[in-house]
Design a protein around this motif. Structure first.
Motif, PDB file in Angstrom:
ATOM      1  N   MET A   1      -6.387   5.680   4.059  1.00 45.31           N
ATOM      2  CA  MET A   1      -6.784   4.569   4.916  1.00 45.31           C
ATOM      3  C   MET A   1      -6.664   4.977   6.396  1.00 45.31           C
ATOM      4  SD  MET A   1      -6.138   0.628   4.006  1.00 45.31           S
ATOM      5  CE  MET A   1      -4.380   0.686   3.928  1.00 45.31           C
TER       6      MET A   1
ATOM      7  N   THR B   1      -5.570   3.423   0.587  1.00 40.86           N
ATOM      8  CA  THR B   1      -6.200   2.145   0.242  1.00 40.86           C
ATOM      9  C   THR B   1      -5.540   1.626  -1.032  1.00 40.86           C
ATOM     10  OG1 THR B   1      -7.835   3.088  -1.279  1.00 40.86           O
ATOM     11  CG2 THR B   1      -8.460   2.954   1.052  1.00 40.86           C
TER      12      THR B   1
ATOM     13  N   GLU C   1      -8.479  -5.299   4.246  1.00 38.98           N
ATOM     14  CA  GLU C   1      -9.539  -4.821   3.350  1.00 38.98           C
ATOM     15  C   GLU C   1     -10.388  -6.030   2.970  1.00 38.98           C
ATOM     16  OE1 GLU C   1      -6.175  -3.066   1.178  1.00 38.98           O
ATOM     17  OE2 GLU C   1      -7.589  -1.551   0.455  1.00 38.98           O
TER      18      GLU C   1
ATOM     19  N   ASP D   1     -17.985   2.344   1.860  1.00 41.09           N
ATOM     20  CA  ASP D   1     -17.183   1.433   2.675  1.00 41.09           C
ATOM     21  C   ASP D   1     -17.818   1.362   4.051  1.00 41.09           C
ATOM     22  OD1 ASP D   1     -14.888   0.186   4.023  1.00 41.09           O
ATOM     23  OD2 ASP D   1     -13.719   0.874   2.303  1.00 41.09           O
TER      24      ASP D   1
ATOM     25  N   HIS E   1       0.868  -1.177   0.000  1.00 38.28           N
ATOM     26  CA  HIS E   1       0.000   0.000   0.000  1.00 38.28           C
ATOM     27  C   HIS E   1       0.899   1.219   0.000  1.00 38.28           C
ATOM     28  CE1 HIS E   1      -2.967  -2.885   1.432  1.00 38.28           C
ATOM     29  NE2 HIS E   1      -3.904  -2.008   1.111  1.00 38.28           N
TER      30      HIS E   1
ATOM     31  N   ASN F   1     -11.466   4.371   5.343  1.00 41.70           N
ATOM     32  CA  ASN F   1     -11.444   4.737   3.928  1.00 41.70           C
ATOM     33  C   ASN F   1     -12.075   6.107   3.831  1.00 41.70           C
ATOM     34  OD1 ASN F   1     -11.646   5.095   1.213  1.00 41.70           O
ATOM     35  ND2 ASN F   1     -12.816   3.215   0.808  1.00 41.70           N
TER      36      ASN F   1
ATOM     37  N   SER G   1      -3.178  -3.316   7.830  1.00 40.51           N
ATOM     38  CA  SER G   1      -4.515  -3.078   7.288  1.00 40.51           C
ATOM     39  C   SER G   1      -5.164  -4.379   6.862  1.00 40.51           C
ATOM     40  CB  SER G   1      -4.458  -2.137   6.078  1.00 40.51           C
ATOM     41  OG  SER G   1      -3.754  -2.738   5.016  1.00 40.51           O
TER      42      SER G   1
ATOM     43  N   THR H   1     -12.859  -1.610   5.162  1.00 42.31           N
ATOM     44  CA  THR H   1     -11.439  -1.267   5.138  1.00 42.31           C
ATOM     45  C   THR H   1     -11.044  -0.806   6.532  1.00 42.31           C
ATOM     46  OG1 THR H   1     -11.623  -0.563   2.843  1.00 42.31           O
ATOM     47  CG2 THR H   1      -9.709   0.238   4.064  1.00 42.31           C
TER      48      THR H   1
END
Ligand code: FRU
Length: 519
Positions: A320, A339, A471, A295, A46, A300, A469, A482
């Motif tokens: 994020m 993200t 997702e 989301d 990311h 997010n 993270s 997320t």
């Protein structure tokens, strides 16, 4: 004596030059160390800044084979401060290369969020039609004005580049949109509206969006407003985006308006809602009555889409994080990530229009399979262990009408839990025991919830984890969670429970390689 003084001055000059040189190389060495990108919680695939603070993505634009990602950046601290535009480029949306800071604050203010366009016909006159300029449109935030208790401290400015983003020049006629005493007046997103042959700028003004038009990116005329009585209003509207999308499976096209809002998101703090409707070059209209969110997770925010994409693709990147705790997350060298880039598509069913956001297909270039089963039956709980799930992806297909509980955990008892509960038509995601959570009271507020359409249809469940993270994409991005997580040791176990009749088809675990080895 005179000679001596001039010698002294020359020597002094030399010392100054050397010390500046030394401090520059020193900065580089620090940056190099940071760009080893191996610190605890540093995402491996990311986007993160090399060091210090980052928030919103800005100026997303594709030009001459290069994807540009600018971002809100404070280069002197890991917490928010005087905003600059950081910059990175990519040729595939996956591997990013850091560039020098593109825009610095000036006497008109700090450089808040905004967008960038390719001025193909050189309507601004900043370049030539052979070498069209990249033009950035951003908000100036004048601290002195804010501190003096005035309301008109946010205005809109522009800057241009003639070498595909390497060097930027501010327009001497800035600001191009003045402020008529509106306290929150920011985040311009500009695009070329082909049918009316003009630039359209959308910005937000507290509780609504305003649309402007221009033929040269310098002179703007207010067209209309939207939203005072539509959608969610639990917080300030921020970072709008307006674009047209085909409705999947039909000839129809509709316009989508993204509006980030802080606070007031359904699961707490910052979140992004959207409206589906029509835009005729002057006004945006919709008959959508309820608020819809892109989301259901908590991390997010401020996401917008690329301009000038090849093949009319619509690719989105979000920040994020969440203003509820963005400043206190437990990282030291840098703070926060973007993200994954996600394709946005528009769909319609009996309930109405909805958008899906789903990782771009280019992600497969860093993905390889480590475990595969044609079918996993949940007649009894299924458990799988690996050294480290925190840089991997899990995906399978299942009936949305079947229940599922999926736990990712480590031996320290840290875990995240996803539950699909078709009986209550509820999706739940719980990170309250995910690892470090007490750095901020607002981080682990409770279980995140979202109602869903528990159809008797096969749908994909895809979970992508990076160092800090997770997702989750259900039904190719119709439902997305997320979230940031800070486990103190990697998750090593996946546990899946369901009904005896639950079958997980095409079950795969993939690993993803780091995008930073080239740094
Ligand atoms: C959204 C936001 C924008 C603003 C920027 C300032 O996260 O608050 O509205 O332009 O961040 O950094």
């Amino acid at each position: 004596m005179e000679m001596k003084l001039s010698q002294f001055l020359r020597l002094w000059g030399l010392i100054m030059v050397l010390s500046v040189f030394y401090s520059c190389t020193n900065v580089n060495t620090n940056r190099d160390k940071a760009s080893a990108f191996q610190e605890p919680y540093r995402p491996q695939f990311h986007f993160t800044p090399p060091s210090q603070w980052m928030n919103d993505p800005n100026g997303l634009v594709y030009h001459q084979g290069v994807y540009h990602l600018f971002y809100q950046h404070y280069p002197d601290s890991t917490v928010w401060g005087p905003m600059h535009w950081g910059h990175a480029v990519s040729s595939d949306l996956i591997k990013w290369q850091h560039k020098p800071i593109a825009l610095y604050p000036d006497e008109l203010g700090l450089i808040f969020s905004g967008s960038a366009v390719v001025d193909v016909a050189n309507s601004s006159g900043f370049g030539t039609s052979e070498n069209p300029p990249l033009v950035a449109i951003f908000t100036y935030h004048l601290m002195d004005g804010e501190q003096a208790g005035r309301k008109d401290f946010q205005t809109q400015g522009i800057a241009y580049s003639l070498d595909n983003g390497e060097r930027w020049f501010k327009y001497e006629g800035n600001p191009v949109i003045q402020n008529n005493d509106i306290k929150d007046f920011r985040d311009p997103k500009v695009f070329w509206h082909e049918p009316t042959q003009q630039w359209i700028l959308t910005l937000v003004a507290g509780d609504h969006a305003k649309f402007y038009k221009s033929t040269n990116l310098k002179d703007w005329t207010l067209l209309s407003e939207f939203g005072k009585t539509q959608g969610a209003h639990g917080g300030v509207w921020e970072c709008p985006d307006l674009f047209e999308l085909p409705v999947a499976g039909s000839q129809e096209k509709k316009w989508v308006l993204l509006i980030s809002m802080n606070p007031g998101a359904p699961n707490g703090g910052s979140g992004t809602q959207y409206f589906v409707g029509d835009f005729d070059g002057t006004s945006f209209t919709t008959d959508q009555t309820n608020a819809r969110w892109i989301d259901q997770g908590r991390d997010n925010y401020a996401g917008v889409t690329f301009n000038n994409m090849p093949n009319d693709e619509r690719v989105f990147i979000g920040w994020m994080s969440n203003w509820d705790y963005a400043r206190t997350t437990p990282t030291e060298v840098w703070r926060s990530a973007m993200t994954l880039p996600r394709s946005i598509s528009l769909h319609q069913d009996s309930i109405g229009f909805y958008i899906k956001n789903y990782p771009v297909s280019q992600l497969s270039s860093i993905t390889s399979v480590t475990f595969e089963e044609k079918a996993v039956l949940l007649t009894e709980p299924f458990e799988l262990t690996q050294d480290n799930f925190n840089q991997s992806e899990l995906r399978f297909d299942m009936l949305l009408s079947e229940p599922l509980k999926l736990t990712l955990s480590n031996d320290l008892g840290e875990q995240v839990v996803l539950e699909m509960d078709p009986e209550r038509r509820m999706l739940r995601f719980d990170r309250t025991q995910s690892g470090l959570v007490d750095f901020d009271q607002k981080f682990a507020l409770g279980v995140q919830k979202q109602s869903y359409h528990n159809a008797n249809e096969l749908a994909e469940l895809r979970i992508i984890m990076d160092a800090s993270s997770i997702e989750i994409f259900i039904d190719k991005g119709r439902y997305v969670f997320t979230n940031q997580i800070f486990p103190t040791a990697p998750y090593t176990r996946i546990t899946l429970t369901g009904n005896p009749s639950t079958v997980l088809k095409d079950f795969k675990i993939n690993k993803l390689t780091s995008i930073w080895h080239h740094e």
